[in-house]
Design a protein around this motif. Structure first.
Motif, PDB file in Angstrom:
ATOM      1  N   SER A 151      12.352  -5.455 -12.611  1.00  0.00           N
ATOM      2  CA  SER A 151      13.472  -5.806 -13.713  1.00  0.00           C
ATOM      3  C   SER A 151      14.371  -5.668 -13.368  1.00  0.00           C
ATOM      4  N   GLY A 152      15.967  -6.055 -14.190  1.00  0.00           N
ATOM      5  CA  GLY A 152      17.078  -6.891 -13.751  1.00  0.00           C
ATOM      6  C   GLY A 152      17.421  -8.596 -14.170  1.00  0.00           C
ATOM      7  N   GLY A 153      18.340  -8.990 -13.023  1.00  0.00           N
ATOM      8  CA  GLY A 153      18.423 -10.531 -13.540  1.00  0.00           C
ATOM      9  C   GLY A 153      19.922 -10.496 -13.276  1.00  0.00           C
ATOM     10  N   ARG A 154      20.363 -10.944 -14.563  1.00  0.00           N
ATOM     11  CA  ARG A 154      21.864 -11.007 -14.610  1.00  0.00           C
ATOM     12  C   ARG A 154      23.053  -9.435 -15.347  1.00  0.00           C
ATOM     13  N   ALA A 155      21.650  -8.540 -14.618  1.00  0.00           N
ATOM     14  CA  ALA A 155      22.404  -7.717 -15.238  1.00  0.00           C
ATOM     15  C   ALA A 155      24.104  -7.576 -15.159  1.00  0.00           C
ATOM     16  N   ASN A 156      24.818  -5.490 -16.364  1.00  0.00           N
ATOM     17  CA  ASN A 156      26.036  -5.516 -15.147  1.00  0.00           C
ATOM     18  C   ASN A 156      25.678  -5.383 -14.450  1.00  0.00           C
ATOM     19  N   THR A 157      24.755  -4.082 -14.573  1.00  0.00           N
ATOM     20  CA  THR A 157      24.140  -2.247 -13.434  1.00  0.00           C
ATOM     21  C   THR A 157      23.325  -2.614 -13.253  1.00  0.00           C
ATOM     22  N   LEU A 158      22.923  -1.964 -12.048  1.00  0.00           N
ATOM     23  CA  LEU A 158      21.258  -1.566 -11.550  1.00  0.00           C
ATOM     24  C   LEU A 158      21.478  -0.734  -9.952  1.00  0.00           C
ATOM     25  N   ALA A 159      21.066   0.354 -11.069  1.00  0.00           N
ATOM     26  CA  ALA A 159      20.935   1.426  -9.781  1.00  0.00           C
ATOM     27  C   ALA A 159      20.034   1.693  -9.793  1.00  0.00           C
ATOM     28  N   VAL A 160      19.187   2.225  -8.166  1.00  0.00           N
ATOM     29  CA  VAL A 160      17.992   2.242  -7.844  1.00  0.00           C
ATOM     30  C   VAL A 160      18.189   3.726  -7.113  1.00  0.00           C
ATOM     31  N   PHE A 220       1.191  -1.130   0.236  1.00  0.00           N
ATOM     32  CA  PHE A 220       0.001  -0.284   0.197  1.00  0.00           C
ATOM     33  C   PHE A 220       0.773   1.048   0.275  1.00  0.00           C
ATOM     34  N   HIS A 221       2.351   1.256  -0.059  1.00  0.00           N
ATOM     35  CA  HIS A 221       3.124   2.679  -0.556  1.00  0.00           C
ATOM     36  C   HIS A 221       3.373   2.389  -1.759  1.00  0.00           C
ATOM     37  N   SER A 222       3.758   3.889  -1.950  1.00  0.00           N
ATOM     38  CA  SER A 222       5.078   3.653  -3.838  1.00  0.00           C
ATOM     39  C   SER A 222       6.218   3.195  -3.324  1.00  0.00           C
ATOM     40  N   PHE A 223       7.003   2.442  -3.681  1.00  0.00           N
ATOM     41  CA  PHE A 223       8.280   2.456  -3.622  1.00  0.00           C
ATOM     42  C   PHE A 223       8.850   1.870  -4.134  1.00  0.00           C
ATOM     43  N   ASN A 224      10.492   1.701  -4.241  1.00  0.00           N
ATOM     44  CA  ASN A 224      11.721   1.152  -4.936  1.00  0.00           C
ATOM     45  C   ASN A 224      11.471  -0.178  -4.090  1.00  0.00           C
ATOM     46  N   TYR A 225      11.828  -1.089  -4.343  1.00  0.00           N
ATOM     47  CA  TYR A 225      13.108  -2.667  -3.556  1.00  0.00           C
ATOM     48  C   TYR A 225      14.333  -3.172  -4.666  1.00  0.00           C
ATOM     49  N   PHE A 226      15.322  -3.272  -3.977  1.00  0.00           N
ATOM     50  CA  PHE A 226      16.319  -3.107  -4.818  1.00  0.00           C
ATOM     51  C   PHE A 226      16.974  -4.785  -3.745  1.00  0.00           C
ATOM     52  N   VAL A 227      17.096  -6.033  -5.089  1.00  0.00           N
ATOM     53  CA  VAL A 227      17.165  -7.480  -4.698  1.00  0.00           C
ATOM     54  C   VAL A 227      18.454  -8.071  -4.817  1.00  0.00           C
ATOM     55  N   ALA A 228      19.615  -8.774  -4.479  1.00  0.00           N
ATOM     56  CA  ALA A 228      20.244  -9.202  -5.037  1.00  0.00           C
ATOM     57  C   ALA A 228      21.232 -10.338  -4.315  1.00  0.00           C
ATOM     58  N   ASP A 229      21.531 -11.119  -5.111  1.00  0.00           N
ATOM     59  CA  ASP A 229      22.166 -12.410  -4.454  1.00  0.00           C
ATOM     60  C   ASP A 229      24.335 -12.494  -4.672  1.00  0.00           C
ATOM     61  N   ARG A 230      24.430 -13.731  -4.730  1.00  0.00           N
ATOM     62  CA  ARG A 230      25.879 -13.517  -5.330  1.00  0.00           C
ATOM     63  C   ARG A 230      26.000 -13.429  -6.457  1.00  0.00           C
TER      64      ARG A 230
END
Length: 350
Positions: free
Chosen positions: A238-247, A212-222
């Motif tokens: 969006s994302g996945g095996r991207a080389n760069t992901l900025a938020v 119920f809020h407007s947010f961006n969430y970033f998640v990453a693993d190895r």
């Protein structure tokens, strides 16, 4: 270490309640420990209408579906404070607000060796004086270390024993007329850290949550990094095996950008461009952990901020493949990053 910021910024950092907690036991025991050691944060009313306890109870019923034991942590906190559970309801509904203007930045990029490294700055208002780093390992859940600013049971960023890193970023939009009961932003990160082992698993979980809020969430693993752009009843990934992901603090997906209305969000967009450029520039660094700390100290576009509403309250750097995480408690331009034990057994010696 460069000392930066105006006198007010330096003074508010000096007076802030920075503490590190290593808490053992069940969620109820964790709640009791924090309730005994920390103040109860009062959530202000930010709308012309009175806070709706029925809405908060409805949100709690949703929370139970995704994490059965967080309610016990809230109850333990209330018990330690000697207050009725109902006094913690605003920590669940946050009085159904639109959120506040904030500035947060997370950068994930793949090094020349193919490892994912993450840098994260949390920026907000001076008045947010409760600034805690908490390690927990409740039975049946993943051990994790993460940050909290007085919202009971919440986390703003952190990493768990599996190497899953998560962070949140407020996004300013107009609120829908009707918003379903759901999971507040600070519990999204907590639930992910305690119940997920991979970034893909975290994405699936967040997508299944009513938010119920407007947010961006970033998640990453190895191996992978994802951006989850969330608006009530609408989510883009969006994302996945991207080389760069900025938020930063605006939606990047074209289907969501109209939700900003007339807000230009220039500073958020400038930070996004800068972070992407710095990832390319530092990809081949011999010490990516140190290089990422340098990126998060930047004042070129204010990645490290020193103005009310955009003051950097803490910073983190994480290299999941090497089980390394460090936090700077305060603006990283003038506070050293401190290496933290990896979540789990190593904290038993702290």
């Amino acid at each position: 270490m460069v000392a930066s910021g105006n006198l007010l910024d330096i003074e508010q950092e000096r007076l802030a309640d920075y503490r590190i907690f290593n808490l053992a036991g069940t969620h109820r025991a964790i709640g009791r420990s924090l309730g005994a050691a920390t103040p109860l944060r009062i959530i202000p009313k930010r709308s012309p209408h009175e806070p709706d306890p029925d809405y908060a109870w409805a949100c709690l019923r949703v929370i139970r579906q995704f994490h059965a034991d967080l309610e016990a942590e809230l109850a333990g906190f209330a018990e330690a404070k000697g207050v009725p559970f109902e006094e913690l309801l605003p920590h669940i509904s946050l009085n159904v607000t639109n959120g506040q203007v904030g500035q947060c930045s997370t950068l994930g990029y793949r090094t020349a060796r193919g490892q994912v490294v993450v840098g994260r700055n949390y920026d907000f208002r001076y008045q947010q004086q409760l600034r805690y780093l908490i390690h927990t390992a409740p039975p049946g859940y993943a051990a994790h270390v993460g940050t909290n600013s007085g919202l009971v049971a919440g986390r703003y960023d952190g990493v768990n024993e599996h190497g899953l890193f998560a962070s949140l970023h407020t996004v300013m939009t107009d609120r829908p007329a009707v918003v379903q009961a759901g999971i507040p932003f600070h519990l999204v990160v907590r639930i992910v850290l305690e119940t997920c082992a991979t970034a893909a698993e975290a994405v699936r979980l967040i997508r299944s949550m009513p938010l119920f809020h407007s947010f961006n969430y970033f998640v990453a693993d190895r191996q992978e990094m994802y951006l989850v752009e969330a608006y009530p009843m609408r989510v883009q990934v969006s994302g996945g095996r991207a080389n760069t992901l900025a938020v930063t603090n605006h939606y990047q997906h074209p289907d969501l950008q109209l939700l900003h209305g007339k807000r230009t969000l220039n500073h958020s967009r400038q930070r996004l461009v800068y972070l992407r450029q710095e990832a390319d520039r530092h990809r081949g660094a011999t010490d990516p952990f140190a290089a990422t700390q340098d990126i998060m100290r930047d004042h070129t576009v204010g990645i490290c901020g020193h103005l009310d509403g955009a003051a950097t309250l803490w910073s983190a750097v994480c290299l999941p493949a090497e089980q390394r995480v460090a936090y700077a408690l305060g603006a990283p331009c003038r506070n050293e990053y401190r290496d933290m034990p990896w979540p789990g057994e190593e904290w038993s010696t702290v």
